[in-house]
Every structure is written in structure tokens, then in C-alpha cells.
Design an enzyme around this catalytic site. Sequence first.
Site, mmCIF file in Angstrom:
data_model
loop_
_atom_site.group_PDB
_atom_site.id
_atom_site.type_symbol
_atom_site.label_atom_id
_atom_site.label_comp_id
_atom_site.label_asym_id
_atom_site.label_seq_id
_atom_site.Cartn_x
_atom_site.Cartn_y
_atom_site.Cartn_z
ATOM 1 N N ARG A 199 0.823 -1.197 0.000
ATOM 2 C CA ARG A 199 0.000 0.000 0.000
ATOM 3 C C ARG A 199 0.859 1.250 0.000
ATOM 4 N NH1 ARG A 199 -1.421 1.906 4.397
ATOM 5 N NH2 ARG A 199 -2.968 3.534 4.475
ATOM 6 N N LYS A 256 1.934 -12.052 9.197
ATOM 7 C CA LYS A 256 1.377 -11.788 7.871
ATOM 8 C C LYS A 256 1.766 -12.882 6.878
ATOM 9 C CE LYS A 256 0.826 -7.935 4.683
ATOM 10 N NZ LYS A 256 0.731 -6.476 4.667
ATOM 11 N N ARG A 262 -3.770 -3.950 19.674
ATOM 12 C CA ARG A 262 -3.179 -3.321 20.854
ATOM 13 C C ARG A 262 -3.474 -4.178 22.083
ATOM 14 N NH1 ARG A 262 -1.914 1.970 21.114
ATOM 15 N NH2 ARG A 262 -1.227 1.305 23.155
#
Lengths: 158, 318
Positions: free
Chosen positions: B120, B184, B313
Site C-alpha cells: 500500500r 502476515k 493493541r
Amino acid sequence: MDIQFIRRLAELLQRTDLDEIEVVEGESKVRITRHQPVMQPFQAAASVPTAAAAPTMAAATPPSTPALALASAPELPEGYMIKSPMVGTFYRASSPDAAPFVEEGSIVKAGQTLCIIEAMKLLNEIEADVGGKVLKILAANGQPVEYGEPLFIIAPER
Amino acid sequence: MAISAPEQGPSADLLALLATLADGLPRPPCALPLAAASLEKTLAEAERWGLPLQREEGGQLRLHYPYPPLRAAAVAQGAGWDTADVVVLPWCDSSNERLRHGPQGPRALLCEGQWAGRGRRGRHWSSPFGRHLYLSLSWPVAALPEQGSAALVAALSVHRVLHSLGIPGLGVKWPNDLWVNGRKLAGILVEAIPQMGQPRLIIGLGLNVHADPALPHTAISLHDAGVRTDRNTLAGSILRQWESDLRRYGEEGFTAFLPRWQEADCLAGRWVQVSAPDGIREGRAQGVDAHGRLILADESGLHAIAMGEASLRPAAAP
């Protein structure tokens, strides 16, 4: 923060070379800039922490003293307006280190890419639907834009 | 992976050398399209790019494929397409870029490696040679502004194919990454191109497949997840699933995919931070709405988020 104070700030901006003045007083804040689009000379917001970064549509309410601060602001040029077809983040280049697709003054052909609007990792290329000269770029790189928000003004070629 | 990109593209000599050696067969230096003087320099450049050009005994050169090479015919067969619909390149700038600027015709393009793989916003996607899948699909659409959640649908297709391989901890991370237990596995980049009234989407996938010592610890490959598979079969299955899902998306919209999203969503119920151009927002993820926007709940209520980068988080969870 009273109107007289804001008036003095606007006069100060006109008298000097400053591009922008921002004053925070307690929970209220006023920012006066030269280079914003006409409809958004003020961001007089109180106590909302995200207000300064809110999308420009938030400024659709008329500013309290438009005449003064706007005395030196340029009118939007006449021309063909290209508006955002979606909500997203406005990018002027294909990547952070690439040159912008167009600048003010660029001559564009119909079909040429003007910018990218990203939402949910979909990179939407926005193309000029008319050819001509880019008179004005109304959104800043990396800024969130709303549906229908004006992005470019183009003087169509005859 | 976001690492810094090399500053400029490869030399014409290197590209010519690769084109000659792309079939993986050994060749003597006299059969190469290079003057002997520039061969050493070009081999050194290949090494800097991480390209496995090897000198064998007797001075022959060959391009070493660490795993079985990509084959257009095998991919097309898996997708149920004609071979002409699939193009395989040994090495290119990025598969999205080639598919977009190449001649009209091929519907999918794969490459063994990319020298300017993109994530991105121009972030570099590390794309070593011969180990992973870099696959792009060109998909014509009726109108572009209605394609807002196409990236989520594309991720759900890849999720379905990989799920069938049996990968514990596999999920989609809004809007369109594939994760295995927080690492990922794959990323997707979708570009919407108006092209003067003939709009199309270019959907690009980077999927880590085989063992790769250069993968950062935040990433994972299918090999690391215990799956041994063939890239040609995998690419064919993904293209077939993309075609079926994107057709359905065009007819029924994103709401048809909400149940699949709920099954695959690995952020749901977790404390998430989203950094967007207009600031950082935190809250508990509550799935997505009918437009594919992430729903975050905080003390002020529910917020539908269309922009930004989501991260977990766990430490800050109240």
C-alpha cells in the site's frame, strides 16, 4: 476569544508575510490561513480534540466573519470542477517518493490520472473527464476527502 | 514487508541475460547476449538483486529455480482458462504494473520475482525469486465507485482457498491481509482504473509460499505453517475462487459476504488501534458493516471506519 481579537489576527495576517496564524486559548482555537479554499477560512472549533484534523466538509457552516479574513483570499477560478466520487484519503502521487500526477498549471488530456483516493486498500485512480489546464488543486496530499468534495478545477480546452 | 526499496531498476544487460536463461537450462558464455567484458559486472548486479544466477563447472551459466517454476499452462488449467489468458514472467517491476500496461488480453499475470513489488502507498513488498506467489488479476467492472469493498472480497477468496489446506490460526485482518496467529501470510493491493469508460480492477496478491530465510519474524510462509504445496495449483485455485466471488460481488454486493467475513475475521472482539490521516482511533473491533467498513466500539459509541491501518493493541486493552 472575541470577534475583535479574531479581526485583529486577520489584519495581522494581511499586514505580514505569514501564511497561517493559529491561536489556542483554553478550549477554543482559531486558525487563519491564506491558502485554504474560500469556503474554509476559519477553523474556529471549541473543545473537540479532533476538530483540527476533521475533513473539510465539517467547515460547511459559514464562518462567523467571512468578509474580513477573506479580503485577500483568492476567489475560486471559474472552470470545470472534478469532485471526489467517494470517501477516502487523497493522494497526489502514486507513491510517497513519486512526482505528483499534476500540478496547478499542468495541461491534462481527458483520461489522464489526476490523483488517487484510497479507502479500505482500494486505490481509486481519478482521471480527468475533460482535457484542459489545471487551474486549482483544492485538496492537500494525504488529506481525507468526503463524497462530492471538490478536488480540481480545470479550464476545459476549446 | 515494508523495507526500503532499491533506488533504481536493473540494467538492460541483466534483463537480457535473464530472458535468455529464464528456462533454467545451462548455457555457455558464448551463447549469452552479452559481451564477455560486461558479463562479470552483470553477474555482480544479479547478486545484488538476489537473483540466483549460477556459474557451473565448465563456466556454463544458469538460472537456478529453488522450487518448481511457475507454468502458465498449469495455472490456466487450474483456473479453467485458456493458456493464453495467463502470462508468467521470470522477473518484473511488479505484477500489477505489468498486467496494467501490457497488451490487452491476458487476464492474469504471475512472476517469479519483482524488483519493485509494491504494498500500500508505495511501500516495498520484498519479492525474492522463485519462492512465493506474486499474482495479479485484471477484472472488468461496470462502475468503479461501487467497488469499495472489493479488496475485502479478494481477501476472502484467498482465505477460502488457504482454509481448505488446513492452516490453524488463519484469518483475515481488515481490510485485506491474511494472517496466521498475528503474522502476515499474504497482502493484497487493489487498484481501480477508470480507463475512459472501460473500468477494471487490478487485484494483486503477494503470498509467502516456500521456505524463505529472509522473511522477517512478523511474516510467515505456508511452509512455516506446515503446508507443502505447489504454486501453480495454488494460483489456479485462487484465480478460480476470485472469478466466482467477484462475479457474485458484482451481482449481490458485499452483504452476501458478511457471513464469510464473520467466520474469517481475526480482529473481531479485540482491542484495535487504527491510524488514519485524520488521527488515531482505538476501540474494540466489532466486525464490518454492509460497506465493509470496520466497526470500532469505544466509550462514545460505534464508529464505522473506511480509512487507515489497523493494528492490534493487546497491551492497552482495558
